[in-house]
Design an enzyme around this catalytic site. Sequence first.
Site, PDB file in Angstrom:
ATOM      1  N   ARG A 115       0.816  -1.224   0.000  1.00  0.00           N
ATOM      2  CA  ARG A 115       0.000   0.000   0.000  1.00  0.00           C
ATOM      3  C   ARG A 115       0.844   1.267   0.000  1.00  0.00           C
ATOM      4  O   ARG A 115       0.341   2.354  -0.296  1.00  0.00           O
ATOM      5  CB  ARG A 115      -1.000  -0.031   1.153  1.00  0.00           C
ATOM      6  CG  ARG A 115      -2.127  -1.029   0.889  1.00  0.00           C
ATOM      7  CD  ARG A 115      -3.192  -0.939   1.947  1.00  0.00           C
ATOM      8  NE  ARG A 115      -2.783  -1.534   3.188  1.00  0.00           N
ATOM      9  CZ  ARG A 115      -3.132  -2.747   3.604  1.00  0.00           C
ATOM     10  NH1 ARG A 115      -3.900  -3.502   2.864  1.00  0.00           N
ATOM     11  NH2 ARG A 115      -2.711  -3.203   4.767  1.00  0.00           N
ATOM     12  N   GLU A 141       3.487  -9.858  15.262  1.00  0.00           N
ATOM     13  CA  GLU A 141       2.701 -10.413  16.367  1.00  0.00           C
ATOM     14  C   GLU A 141       2.843 -11.943  16.392  1.00  0.00           C
ATOM     15  O   GLU A 141       3.036 -12.548  17.441  1.00  0.00           O
ATOM     16  CB  GLU A 141       1.243 -10.006  16.179  1.00  0.00           C
ATOM     17  CG  GLU A 141       0.476  -9.987  17.475  1.00  0.00           C
ATOM     18  CD  GLU A 141      -0.941  -9.481  17.267  1.00  0.00           C
ATOM     19  OE1 GLU A 141      -1.208  -8.878  16.210  1.00  0.00           O
ATOM     20  OE2 GLU A 141      -1.757  -9.706  18.168  1.00  0.00           O
TER      21      GLU A 141
HETATM   22  P1  AMP Z   1       2.622  -1.709  11.800  1.00  0.00           P
HETATM   23  O1  AMP Z   1       3.883  -2.393  11.398  1.00  0.00           O
HETATM   24  O2  AMP Z   1       1.948  -2.315  12.998  1.00  0.00           O
HETATM   25  O3  AMP Z   1       2.798  -0.205  11.950  1.00  0.00           O
HETATM   26  O4  AMP Z   1       1.587  -1.962  10.630  1.00  0.00           O
HETATM   27  C1  AMP Z   1       1.620  -1.198   9.493  1.00  0.00           C
HETATM   28  C2  AMP Z   1       1.198  -1.949   8.256  1.00  0.00           C
HETATM   29  O5  AMP Z   1       0.062  -2.797   8.469  1.00  0.00           O
HETATM   30  C3  AMP Z   1       0.793  -0.962   7.197  1.00  0.00           C
HETATM   31  O6  AMP Z   1       1.436  -1.358   5.985  1.00  0.00           O
HETATM   32  C4  AMP Z   1      -0.698  -1.031   7.100  1.00  0.00           C
HETATM   33  O7  AMP Z   1      -1.089  -1.135   5.759  1.00  0.00           O
HETATM   34  C5  AMP Z   1      -1.116  -2.284   7.864  1.00  0.00           C
HETATM   35  N1  AMP Z   1      -2.074  -2.020   8.972  1.00  0.00           N
HETATM   36  C6  AMP Z   1      -1.866  -2.266  10.295  1.00  0.00           C
HETATM   37  N2  AMP Z   1      -2.922  -1.954  11.041  1.00  0.00           N
HETATM   38  C7  AMP Z   1      -3.869  -1.476  10.185  1.00  0.00           C
HETATM   39  C8  AMP Z   1      -5.195  -0.948  10.353  1.00  0.00           C
HETATM   40  N3  AMP Z   1      -5.796  -0.869  11.551  1.00  0.00           N
HETATM   41  N4  AMP Z   1      -5.854  -0.535   9.251  1.00  0.00           N
HETATM   42  C9  AMP Z   1      -5.261  -0.615   8.038  1.00  0.00           C
HETATM   43  N5  AMP Z   1      -4.024  -1.090   7.809  1.00  0.00           N
HETATM   44  C10 AMP Z   1      -3.324  -1.526   8.866  1.00  0.00           C
END
Ligand code: AMP
Length: 175
Positions: free
Chosen positions: A61, A98
């Site tokens: 994305r 996770e």
């Molecule tokens: P993180 O590594 O936890 O910051 O997760 C970021 C990645 O996971 C990004 O590439 C987002 O596209 C996806 N992501 C994580 N949580 C969400 C959420 N609540 N809504 C949409 N995309 C998410």
Amino acid sequence: MTIEEVKASIRNIADFPIPGIQFKDLTTAFRAPESLRWMYNEMVAHYKDMGITKIVGIESRGFILAPGVAVGIGAGFVPIRKPGKLPADTISVSYAKEYGTDTIEIHRDALCADDVVVIHDDLLATGGTMAAAIELVRKAGVKKIYISFLVELDGLKGREVFPKDVEVYSLIHFD
Ligand code: AMP
């Protein structure tokens, strides 16, 4: 177009992909021409005079706005991809998720020591993905790193995991 209107164009999907997650679906904002243009304009206005040479997008994305904004500010585009997708010699970083671990890769020759880089992803949740991307770009070796998101989920405090010298820029915030 106001920021509140753009925010309202992002669809919330409860319990996707697993129970307990409030998924921010940006496809509804991307398909609305005014929202898409607002996000593009904001990013270009923020980065246009900062000497940025490359925008690095995180699969998948992060690939949606990064190349367009790169054109808008006169920078190049570089992809960070999942393992086995890039055809030439790569550098990789593995990081804890996770459940289990994930790996991301970049072409070894994609960046150089003079590059001023923006690493871009659509959304900041825990920050794990971007922290790994910063480590990867540091391994590649550049002059300066900025990071950018379309959406930041403030409650998860993801920005706290990033090195203190890296400026975080998010267009839209949700609690
Ligand atoms: P993180 O590594 O936890 O910051 O997760 C970021 C990645 O996971 C990004 O590439 C987002 O596209 C996806 N992501 C994580 N949580 C969400 C959420 N609540 N809504 C949409 N995309 C998410």
